[in-house]
Design a protein around this motif. Structure first.
Motif, PDB file in Angstrom:
ATOM      1  N   GLU A  69      -8.616   9.791  -5.700  1.00 30.86           N
ATOM      2  CA  GLU A  69      -7.541  10.454  -6.434  1.00 30.86           C
ATOM      3  C   GLU A  69      -7.734  10.286  -7.938  1.00 30.86           C
ATOM      4  O   GLU A  69      -7.518  11.232  -8.714  1.00 30.86           O
ATOM      5  CB  GLU A  69      -6.193   9.874  -6.014  1.00 30.86           C
ATOM      6  CG  GLU A  69      -5.764  10.257  -4.603  1.00 30.86           C
ATOM      7  CD  GLU A  69      -4.481   9.553  -4.182  1.00 30.86           C
ATOM      8  OE1 GLU A  69      -3.953   8.755  -5.006  1.00 30.86           O
ATOM      9  OE2 GLU A  69      -4.019   9.789  -3.057  1.00 30.86           O
ATOM     10  N   ASN A  70      -8.147   9.092  -8.360  1.00 36.16           N
ATOM     11  CA  ASN A  70      -8.374   8.846  -9.789  1.00 36.16           C
ATOM     12  C   ASN A  70      -9.503   9.716 -10.332  1.00 36.16           C
ATOM     13  O   ASN A  70      -9.422  10.247 -11.453  1.00 36.16           O
ATOM     14  CB  ASN A  70      -8.706   7.373 -10.022  1.00 36.16           C
ATOM     15  CG  ASN A  70      -7.500   6.461  -9.776  1.00 36.16           C
ATOM     16  OD1 ASN A  70      -6.360   6.914  -9.837  1.00 36.16           O
ATOM     17  ND2 ASN A  70      -7.762   5.189  -9.508  1.00 36.16           N
ATOM     18  N   GLN A  94      -9.302   5.919  -1.077  1.00 40.73           N
ATOM     19  CA  GLN A  94      -8.473   7.087  -1.325  1.00 40.73           C
ATOM     20  C   GLN A  94      -7.933   7.076  -2.745  1.00 40.73           C
ATOM     21  O   GLN A  94      -7.893   8.117  -3.416  1.00 40.73           O
ATOM     22  CB  GLN A  94      -7.315   7.118  -0.320  1.00 40.73           C
ATOM     23  CG  GLN A  94      -6.430   8.360  -0.453  1.00 40.73           C
ATOM     24  CD  GLN A  94      -5.350   8.391   0.626  1.00 40.73           C
ATOM     25  OE1 GLN A  94      -5.399   7.657   1.598  1.00 40.73           O
ATOM     26  NE2 GLN A  94      -4.370   9.244   0.433  1.00 40.73           N
ATOM     27  N   LYS A  95      -7.520   5.899  -3.199  1.00 41.78           N
ATOM     28  CA  LYS A  95      -7.004   5.783  -4.559  1.00 41.78           C
ATOM     29  C   LYS A  95      -8.090   6.088  -5.581  1.00 41.78           C
ATOM     30  O   LYS A  95      -7.842   6.785  -6.587  1.00 41.78           O
ATOM     31  CB  LYS A  95      -6.468   4.363  -4.775  1.00 41.78           C
ATOM     32  CG  LYS A  95      -5.732   4.185  -6.099  1.00 41.78           C
ATOM     33  CD  LYS A  95      -4.477   5.024  -6.144  1.00 41.78           C
ATOM     34  CE  LYS A  95      -3.710   4.791  -7.427  1.00 41.78           C
ATOM     35  NZ  LYS A  95      -2.511   5.673  -7.522  1.00 41.78           N
ATOM     36  N   ASN A  96      -9.308   5.582  -5.340  1.00 36.82           N
ATOM     37  CA  ASN A  96     -10.419   5.873  -6.257  1.00 36.82           C
ATOM     38  C   ASN A  96     -10.731   7.364  -6.298  1.00 36.82           C
ATOM     39  O   ASN A  96     -11.019   7.918  -7.360  1.00 36.82           O
ATOM     40  CB  ASN A  96     -11.659   5.087  -5.820  1.00 36.82           C
ATOM     41  CG  ASN A  96     -11.525   3.602  -6.097  1.00 36.82           C
ATOM     42  OD1 ASN A  96     -10.773   3.190  -6.981  1.00 36.82           O
ATOM     43  ND2 ASN A  96     -12.259   2.783  -5.351  1.00 36.82           N
ATOM     44  N   ASP A 144       1.862   2.124  -3.323  1.00 36.24           N
ATOM     45  CA  ASP A 144       0.714   2.280  -4.229  1.00 36.24           C
ATOM     46  C   ASP A 144       0.551   1.073  -5.140  1.00 36.24           C
ATOM     47  O   ASP A 144       0.110   1.187  -6.289  1.00 36.24           O
ATOM     48  CB  ASP A 144       0.845   3.548  -5.084  1.00 36.24           C
ATOM     49  CG  ASP A 144       0.390   4.780  -4.333  1.00 36.24           C
ATOM     50  OD1 ASP A 144      -0.320   4.634  -3.326  1.00 36.24           O
ATOM     51  OD2 ASP A 144       0.775   5.900  -4.740  1.00 36.24           O
ATOM     52  N   ASP A 145       0.901  -0.098  -4.616  1.00 32.15           N
ATOM     53  CA  ASP A 145       0.754  -1.334  -5.369  1.00 32.15           C
ATOM     54  C   ASP A 145      -0.421  -2.115  -4.778  1.00 32.15           C
ATOM     55  O   ASP A 145      -0.317  -2.716  -3.709  1.00 32.15           O
ATOM     56  CB  ASP A 145       2.047  -2.156  -5.269  1.00 32.15           C
ATOM     57  CG  ASP A 145       1.940  -3.485  -6.015  1.00 32.15           C
ATOM     58  OD1 ASP A 145       0.936  -3.689  -6.737  1.00 32.15           O
ATOM     59  OD2 ASP A 145       2.868  -4.311  -5.880  1.00 32.15           O
ATOM     60  N   PHE A 146      -1.549  -2.104  -5.494  1.00 33.44           N
ATOM     61  CA  PHE A 146      -2.770  -2.761  -5.003  1.00 33.44           C
ATOM     62  C   PHE A 146      -3.003  -4.113  -5.684  1.00 33.44           C
ATOM     63  O   PHE A 146      -4.051  -4.728  -5.485  1.00 33.44           O
ATOM     64  CB  PHE A 146      -3.984  -1.861  -5.261  1.00 33.44           C
ATOM     65  CG  PHE A 146      -3.922  -0.549  -4.524  1.00 33.44           C
ATOM     66  CD1 PHE A 146      -4.514  -0.404  -3.278  1.00 33.44           C
ATOM     67  CD2 PHE A 146      -3.266   0.543  -5.080  1.00 33.44           C
ATOM     68  CE1 PHE A 146      -4.455   0.794  -2.594  1.00 33.44           C
ATOM     69  CE2 PHE A 146      -3.201   1.751  -4.399  1.00 33.44           C
ATOM     70  CZ  PHE A 146      -3.798   1.877  -3.151  1.00 33.44           C
ATOM     71  N   SER A 194      -7.399   2.666   1.848  1.00 27.24           N
ATOM     72  CA  SER A 194      -6.440   2.959   0.778  1.00 27.24           C
ATOM     73  C   SER A 194      -7.098   2.884  -0.593  1.00 27.24           C
ATOM     74  O   SER A 194      -6.822   3.714  -1.471  1.00 27.24           O
ATOM     75  CB  SER A 194      -5.265   1.980   0.850  1.00 27.24           C
ATOM     76  OG  SER A 194      -4.544   2.143   2.059  1.00 27.24           O
ATOM     77  N   LEU A 195      -7.968   1.887  -0.784  1.00 33.98           N
ATOM     78  CA  LEU A 195      -8.651   1.753  -2.072  1.00 33.98           C
ATOM     79  C   LEU A 195      -9.586   2.932  -2.324  1.00 33.98           C
ATOM     80  O   LEU A 195      -9.656   3.464  -3.448  1.00 33.98           O
ATOM     81  CB  LEU A 195      -9.431   0.440  -2.116  1.00 33.98           C
ATOM     82  CG  LEU A 195      -8.603  -0.832  -2.314  1.00 33.98           C
ATOM     83  CD1 LEU A 195      -9.483  -2.064  -2.164  1.00 33.98           C
ATOM     84  CD2 LEU A 195      -7.927  -0.832  -3.682  1.00 33.98           C
ATOM     85  N   LEU A 242       0.833  -1.211   0.000  1.00 34.95           N
ATOM     86  CA  LEU A 242       0.000   0.000   0.000  1.00 34.95           C
ATOM     87  C   LEU A 242       0.862   1.255   0.000  1.00 34.95           C
ATOM     88  O   LEU A 242       0.521   2.248  -0.649  1.00 34.95           O
ATOM     89  CB  LEU A 242      -0.921  -0.002   1.229  1.00 34.95           C
ATOM     90  CG  LEU A 242      -2.018  -1.077   1.263  1.00 34.95           C
ATOM     91  CD1 LEU A 242      -2.794  -0.993   2.567  1.00 34.95           C
ATOM     92  CD2 LEU A 242      -2.952  -0.934   0.063  1.00 34.95           C
TER      93      LEU A 242
END
Length: 223
Positions: free
Chosen positions: A216-217, A212-214, A156-158, A209-210, A153
């Motif tokens: 950001e995308n 947050q990543k979504n 940034d490797d999911f 984390s997921l 995480l």
């Protein structure tokens, strides 16, 4: 008086004979205990080496040095085989707590390498460990999977987070069914309880984390 002296002499003679017999018995027992004590000391040194090799192997796994981890575990395997051979005549020592701990650490290292490396899981008989030590090592590997997921995480490797989280769930599902007395399971219940908490914390970390990543995308797409 003569009869008394005779009885005293007879009593002393009998006591002297019994004392001699006790010395003979003690002379036979002493080497047995000495040999067992020597075997125990040697086994303790061997167990410390096995635990050290297994711990170093796990550190190598997290550094992505899988070949080095495999070599360290091979060394631990050789030490464990030697230990089993040396204690073949000392059943009480072989089933003691420090042997279980060494087997558990070795099993944890081998299982962790297989899970993270994506290879087939080793079986208890292939590792040469007891069933209880294997299950304990399986439970302990959940903590190492959490560490691997958290490291992923941070990078940034999911790619494998959800896969490994599902494996953690599967491990817990197996451990929860092994509800046997302490004498047989060697503290497995405590390990199982700890595994449940580790999984819940890890699931929360992955979910946050997921999301947050979504987010950001989506923000990047708006830009």
């Amino acid at each position: 008086c003569a009869e008394t002296d005779c009885r005293n002499e007879l009593g002393e003679g009998e006591m002297s004979k019994q004392t001699e017999e006790l010395e003979i018995i003690a002379a036979k027992l002493r080497p047995c205990f000495a040999a067992e004590d020597e075997a125990r000391e040697k086994a303790l040194r061997g167990c410390r080496q096995i635990i050290r090799c297994s711990a170093d192997a796990i550190r190598s796994i997290h550094r992505q040095e899988h070949n080095k981890a495999g070599e360290l575990l091979d060394s631990a395997r050789d030490l464990l085989r030697e230990l089993s051979h040396d204690l073949a005549v000392y059943g009480k020592l072989f089933h003691s707590g420090f042997i279980h701990d060494a087997q558990k650490e070795f099993a944890e290292g081998c299982i962790t390498l297989a899970l993270i490396g994506g290879t087939d899981l080793p079986k208890p008989e292939a590792l040469g460990v007891s069933n209880a030590a294997y299950l304990d090592g399986l439970g302990e590997s959940v903590g190492e999977l959490r560490r691997y997921i958290l490291d992923s995480l941070r990078r940034d490797d999911f790619s494998r987070c959800e896969e490994l989280l599902a494996i953690m769930d599967d491990i817990y599902g197996i451990l929860i069914t092994m509800d046997f007395p302490e004498l047989l399971a060697h503290g497995l219940r405590r390990t199982t309880d700890a595994v449940r908490g580790i999984i819940e914390r890890t699931r929360g970390d992955v979910t946050v984390s997921l999301r947050q990543k979504n987010l950001e995308n989506r923000l990047n797409s708006l830009k």
